[in-house]
Design a protein around this motif. Structure first.
Motif, short mmCIF file in Angstrom:
data_model
loop_
_atom_site.label_atom_id
_atom_site.label_comp_id
_atom_site.label_asym_id
_atom_site.label_seq_id
_atom_site.Cartn_x
_atom_site.Cartn_y
_atom_site.Cartn_z
N UNK A 1 0.83 -1.21 0.00
CA UNK A 1 0.00 0.00 0.00
C UNK A 1 0.86 1.26 0.00
N UNK A 2 2.10 1.15 0.46
CA UNK A 2 3.00 2.30 0.49
C UNK A 2 3.22 2.92 -0.89
N UNK A 3 2.94 2.17 -1.95
CA UNK A 3 3.12 2.69 -3.30
C UNK A 3 2.25 3.91 -3.56
N UNK A 4 1.09 3.99 -2.91
CA UNK A 4 0.19 5.11 -3.14
C UNK A 4 0.81 6.43 -2.70
N UNK A 5 1.48 6.40 -1.57
CA UNK A 5 2.12 7.62 -1.06
C UNK A 5 3.24 8.07 -2.00
N UNK A 6 3.95 7.08 -2.57
CA UNK A 6 5.07 7.41 -3.45
C UNK A 6 4.59 7.94 -4.80
N UNK A 7 3.47 7.40 -5.29
CA UNK A 7 2.96 7.79 -6.62
C UNK A 7 2.06 9.03 -6.49
N UNK A 8 2.64 10.11 -6.06
CA UNK A 8 1.87 11.33 -5.77
C UNK A 8 1.32 12.00 -7.02
N UNK A 9 1.84 11.65 -8.21
CA UNK A 9 1.37 12.26 -9.43
C UNK A 9 0.11 11.62 -9.99
#
Length: 415
Positions: free
Chosen positions: A365-373
């Motif tokens: 789920x941490x991917x969502x925070x990283x994919x801010x665009x």
């Protein structure tokens, strides 16, 4: 170190015993054999087969997907090699139909690239994933090559090379109409590959589906994560990296051997595996052939392992599990910084199992925070209740609960 050579010697020494056990199982268990009518024959046959299966060598299984069935009809499938690299083959499973409506429907279905993990097991572990996806998609998959079969003249294979392979596969299929599903370990290099492509202004896939992967292993650490933190990097290189023996094409190549990985898999749940083998013996004695065959199918896949290139394995331990370079924004691949925030035109779905003991909750789920665009409305997350690591991509939960949501997500962004 001679551990690999000693393992091969032990395997060769055990081979006659496994052949003998296999013959014994057939002599006392085969229909028509007069020995099968003797008192206690079923127990002897069961014991011999259990001995055979514990001692035998497990080769890479076949995908074995020759047909699919849905909507009451059966369609043939062929497996085709699209691209061959030294350490990986890109495969396509192509469906066929004999009427115009179905042919047109197949042609319009979304293309999906399934990136299988390079973490011990063969890509055939995702057989159920592929078979299910074939109902509604054109399916490609990465089929990683056992490193002991790759000559040293083909060079090394690093985590950076892995990212490069994914980029090349995406370009080969065509990013504009592609959806990428990464299962477990490849969530990290897939996110890196798409991030780099976005940073360069290249087309990126329409959607990313990330399942049970170690995007940020600081979230809900598991036994696997704890080991990586507790031991220094030199410990992994000294104790787990060995040279391929001279009997294989990759002789002299430094690898993390499959038999050591398999030992680690078994050590995580020894009681469960011991009970499974005892149940198998009991099923054979009782004549419960269906459950016995289910056991065979599972362990034919589970016990078939491959060697990983040492450079790639050590890179993964360092980058993903020890230094957490991706979530910290500090990872560079061949001199380019990996910035997931650069991804804008790709939708994101993350999937985690409630009981996953390999990639803990929150790591994917941490991917969502990283994919801010990526716009908020193009991001979704699914936690599968009651599912362990394998349950999110294989078995009944995958087919009945996870796949319908994956199918609908892809369809939403396929237009």
């Amino acid at each position: 170190m001679l551990l690999y050579q000693m393992h091969e010697f032990g395997r060769a020494w055990m081979a006659p015993m496994t052949y003998w056990a296999d013959a014994g199982a057939k002599m006392f268990g085969a229909n028509g054999s007069w020995l099968s009518t003797m008192p206690g024959a079923s127990r002897l046959a069961a014991g011999y087969e259990l001995m055979y299966r514990i001692g035998k060598d497990y080769e890479k299984p076949e995908f074995g997907i020759h047909r699919i069935e849905f909507d009451g009809r059966e369609y043939p499938v062929i497996e085709r090699e699209v691209l061959k690299k030294p350490f990986c083959r890109l495969l396509r499973f192509k469906r066929f139909a004999d009427d115009a409506d179905n042919i047109a429907e197949f042609r319009d279905d979304p293309s999906v690239l399934v990136v299988a993990p390079l973490s011990g097991h063969h890509s055939t572990l995702l057989r159920d994933t592929v078979r299910t996806l074939l109902r509604d998609h054109k399916v490609y998959i990465t089929d990683w090559v056992d490193a002991r079969m790759v000559p040293t003249s083909d060079g090394t294979f690093t985590l950076d090379d892995y990212v490069g392979y994914i980029e090349e596969f995406i370009r080969t299929i065509g990013a504009e109409k592609l959806h990428v599903i990464s299962v477990c370990q490849p969530t990290v290099p897939v996110l890196a590959a798409v991030s780099l492509m976005a940073s360069r202004g290249e087309p990126t896939p329409r959607s990313l589906v990330m399942m049970g992967g170690p995007i940020d292993t600081r979230e809900s650490p598991t036994q696997v994560n704890d080991l990586a933190i507790e031991k220094p990097l030199w410990w992994f290189e000294t104790n787990l990296v060995h040279n391929v023996p001279a009997t294989y094409p990759g002789r002299g190549r430094r690898v993390y051997p499959g038999f050591l990985q398999h030992g680690g898999f078994m050590a995580m749940n020894p009681e469960r595996h011991a009970q499974s083998h005892w149940d198998f013996y009991q099923d054979l004695v009782k004549g419960d052939l269906e459950d016995a065959e289910s056991h065979r199918r599972f362990y034919d896949e589970y016990n078939a392992v491959l060697d990983m290139p040492a450079e790639y394995y050590l890179d993964t331990v360092r980058v993903v599990f020890k230094e957490h370079l991706l979530p910290r924004g500090l990872w560079t691949v061949n001199g380019e910084r990996v910035d997931p925030g650069a991804i804008t035109g790709t939708a994101l779905l993350t999937i985690e199992g409630e009981l996953d003991d390999i990639s803990g909750q929150g790591q994917t789920r941490a991917a969502h925070k990283l994919c801010s665009g990526i716009a908020a409305q193009d991001q979704q997350h699914l936690t599968v209740e009651g599912a362990g690591h394998y349950g999110i991509f294989s078995g009944r939960r995958w087919r009945e609960r996870v796949y319908p949501q994956v199918r609908d997500f892809i369809a939403k962004y396929a237009g």
